[in-house]
Write a protein that holds these residues in place. Structure first.
Motif, PDB file in Angstrom:
ATOM      1  N   VAL A 101       0.832  -1.205   0.000  1.00  0.00           N
ATOM      2  CA  VAL A 101       0.000   0.000   0.000  1.00  0.00           C
ATOM      3  C   VAL A 101       0.867   1.256   0.000  1.00  0.00           C
ATOM      4  O   VAL A 101       0.578   2.228  -0.718  1.00  0.00           O
ATOM      5  N   VAL A 102       1.948   1.253   0.782  1.00  0.00           N
ATOM      6  CA  VAL A 102       2.855   2.409   0.796  1.00  0.00           C
ATOM      7  C   VAL A 102       3.432   2.644  -0.595  1.00  0.00           C
ATOM      8  O   VAL A 102       3.465   3.784  -1.087  1.00  0.00           O
ATOM      9  N   CYS A 103       3.858   1.573  -1.264  1.00  0.00           N
ATOM     10  CA  CYS A 103       4.402   1.710  -2.622  1.00  0.00           C
ATOM     11  C   CYS A 103       3.332   2.186  -3.599  1.00  0.00           C
ATOM     12  O   CYS A 103       3.605   3.009  -4.489  1.00  0.00           O
ATOM     13  N   PRO A 111       9.307   7.142   0.036  1.00  0.00           N
ATOM     14  CA  PRO A 111       8.256   6.186   0.406  1.00  0.00           C
ATOM     15  C   PRO A 111       8.330   4.878  -0.373  1.00  0.00           C
ATOM     16  O   PRO A 111       7.969   3.823   0.155  1.00  0.00           O
ATOM     17  N   MET A 112       8.809   4.919  -1.608  1.00  0.00           N
ATOM     18  CA  MET A 112       8.962   3.685  -2.369  1.00  0.00           C
ATOM     19  C   MET A 112       9.971   2.758  -1.691  1.00  0.00           C
ATOM     20  O   MET A 112       9.722   1.556  -1.533  1.00  0.00           O
ATOM     21  N   ILE A 113      11.105   3.311  -1.271  1.00  0.00           N
ATOM     22  CA  ILE A 113      12.111   2.486  -0.594  1.00  0.00           C
ATOM     23  C   ILE A 113      11.552   1.946   0.720  1.00  0.00           C
ATOM     24  O   ILE A 113      11.752   0.771   1.062  1.00  0.00           O
ATOM     25  N   ALA A 114      10.832   2.801   1.467  1.00  0.00           N
ATOM     26  CA  ALA A 114      10.239   2.352   2.733  1.00  0.00           C
ATOM     27  C   ALA A 114       9.243   1.218   2.502  1.00  0.00           C
ATOM     28  O   ALA A 114       9.224   0.218   3.238  1.00  0.00           O
ATOM     29  N   GLY A 115       8.412   1.370   1.476  1.00  0.00           N
ATOM     30  CA  GLY A 115       7.430   0.334   1.175  1.00  0.00           C
ATOM     31  C   GLY A 115       8.081  -0.966   0.754  1.00  0.00           C
ATOM     32  O   GLY A 115       7.667  -2.058   1.172  1.00  0.00           O
ATOM     33  N   ARG A 116       9.136  -0.869  -0.050  1.00  0.00           N
ATOM     34  CA  ARG A 116       9.827  -2.083  -0.487  1.00  0.00           C
ATOM     35  C   ARG A 116      10.531  -2.768   0.686  1.00  0.00           C
ATOM     36  O   ARG A 116      10.620  -3.998   0.731  1.00  0.00           O
TER      37      ARG A 116
END
Length: 494
Positions: A101-103, A111-116
């Protein structure tokens, strides 16, 4: 107090367990997690434009998943042994959904790195699922079920590539992650409703210091290996990370041997069968990933190079997809061989088949069907090998430590794939050909990588030969107390 609890009643004995349903649900969860790992492959070249960042920064969307998975897998396995494998399985799937969901909501790199990274924390689903199977399934179903669960890592990856390429080509890229979230939600609901909790627990206190030390050591090692090619193998950053690794991991091992309730029981890990199986797993993981680096590139390179096949990413996925189906089929065959001859024989057969597949690549890599044949042959061998590894591990550790032991075995495979990526990157960077003023990997470079993959598979065969031979005998039930030998029980209590 002993860390190995008295044998509880198996869940399947107090309430009927629908074996087929449990196996199907856990295998589906494993496939969903492995799909996550291939999710971004079709859009990696576009990430700098999509996230308005440099290529070096967007590369962390892949690296973050690798690092998070390496740290989370053994930690979540130990927590599963302590507090419940199904409970930690659910936690892992929730992390996968949250990361997806974050991605899906992100339009920038942070946020993409955090989601991954959150998605990577779900990597423990497969070893946890194998451990749940040991505890709740009838003994006669265990070999086939664990083989299928172990193979789901490769099955999901093979099937995920064409699916994600199709979505990326026809829809907004955010749909990739909404799809991952939706599949995760389905897996969560199915596990909640249909998978029973195991009663086998160790209890005790979580080794927070051990977890921190292991995390530092693994992150430094994998970061140096995965980024060394970009930073330079002799750069201060790369050498510094390797130096920290050589200091931290021995100190961590010293601490683990002297703490009462370690994160990783190194005495159990040092048992010959566990140690040799883990070493073979590194070689098999290396061998599997070498293929994944070469075949897609050969399929995508322009035909004008003389050895590229000029196919789209979607076509690449479709050409390689049969490999996943072969792995799934071979997991059942692997279980039959294990029952008849033992898991050591199965692992050695798998290594030989993988080596044969790589051998084919040295003479057959000029047609699309050649690539499919190579991928399916290697996939068959991986299906054999991955099906045997959990059986070897579970045969040598107490039931209350299976999640941690299987998680460590999964980590060993991941370390193998990381080293494969680093070595293949060096080979392909040094063996190039000029194409329109741009350097491309040379045909001989691909063949060298495939030859290294064959050598790694043969190394796994040699290593597996040192696994102790045990007579094949029927098990009494789905839950065991671990080693029957009193000296080994005493060793487990240390």
């Amino acid at each position: 107090m002993s860390d190995v609890p008295a044998r509880p009643a198996a869940v399947g004995r107090s309430a009927p367990v629908r074996s087929n349903t449990v196996v199907a649900v856990l295998a589906f969860a494993g496939i969903v997690v492995s799909l996550m790992q291939t999710l971004v492959i079709p859009i990696v070249p576009e990430l700098p434009r999509l996230l308005h960042a440099s290529a070096s920064n967007t590369a962390w969307a892949v690296t973050a998943t690798l690092l998070a998975a390496a740290v989370a897998t053994p930690v979540i396995g130990r927590l599963g042994d302590m507090y419940g494998k199904r409970r930690m399985l659910l936690v892992s799937i929730v992390l996968l959904i949250a990361g997806s969901v974050v991605c899906a909501l992100s339009d920038s790199v942070v946020p993409m790195i955090a989601g991954r990274a959150l998605q990577g924390l779900a990597a423990g689903v497969i070893p946890l699922g194998i451990s749940v199977m040991r505890d709740v399934l009838p003994a006669e179903r265990l070999a086939g079920a664990t083989a299928l669960m172990s193979a789901s890592l490769g099955v999901g990856g093979a099937l995920g590539l064409p699916s994600s390429a199709f979505i990326a080509d026809n829809f907004d890229w955010h749909v990739l992650f909404w799809t991952s979230a939706a599949l995760g939600a389905v897996a969560l609901a199915l596990v909640l409703v249909l998978v029973p909790e195991s009663e086998v627990r160790t209890g005790g206190r979580f080794d927070l210091i051990g977890a921190f030390g292991m995390a530092v050591g693994l992150i430094c090692l994998l970061l140096a290996v995965s980024k060394g090619g970009d930073w330079g193998w002799t750069s201060a950053s790369t050498l510094g990370l390797f130096a920290v690794t050589t200091v931290v991991l021995p100190v961590w091992g010293y601490y683990e041997l002297r703490t009462g309730q370690p994160l990783v029981d190194l005495r159990t890990t040092a048992r010959r069968q566990v140690l040799v199986t883990n070493l073979a797993s590194v070689a098999i993981g290396f061998s599997m990933f070498a293929m994944s680096l070469v075949l897609p590139q050969v399929l995508q390179l322009p035909e004008a190079t003389g050895y590229g096949l000029g196919r789209s990413m979607l076509a690449v996925g479709l050409v390689l997809a049969p490999q996943g189906l072969v792995m799934m089929t071979m997991s059942a065959v692997s279980a039959r061989v294990t029952k008849a001859k033992g898991p050591k024989t199965t692992l050695m057969c798998g290594a030989v088949i993988v080596a044969a597949g790589y051998g084919l690549s040295l003479v057959l890599m000029s047609e699309v069907w050649h690539i499919t044949l190579i991928a399916c042959t290697i996939g068959a061998g991986i299906g054999f090998a991955y099906g045997a590894m959990p059986a070897l591990i579970m045969d040598a550790v107490p039931a209350a430590e299976t999640a941690a032991a299987n998680s460590l075995n999964t980590l060993m495979r991941s370390i193998g794939t990381s080293f494969a990526g680093a070595i293949a990157g060096v080979v392909l960077a040094r063996m190039t050909t000029d194409f329109g003023g741009h350097p491309l990997p040379a045909e001989n470079g691909f063949k060298v990588v495939m030859a290294i993959g064959a050598g790694s598979a043969l190394l796994a065969f040699v290593i597996a030969a040192f696994i102790p031979h045990r007579p094949v005998a029927p098990q009494e039930g789905p839950v065991t107390d671990g080693p029957a030998d009193t000296s080994e029980v005493a060793e487990a209590k240390v």
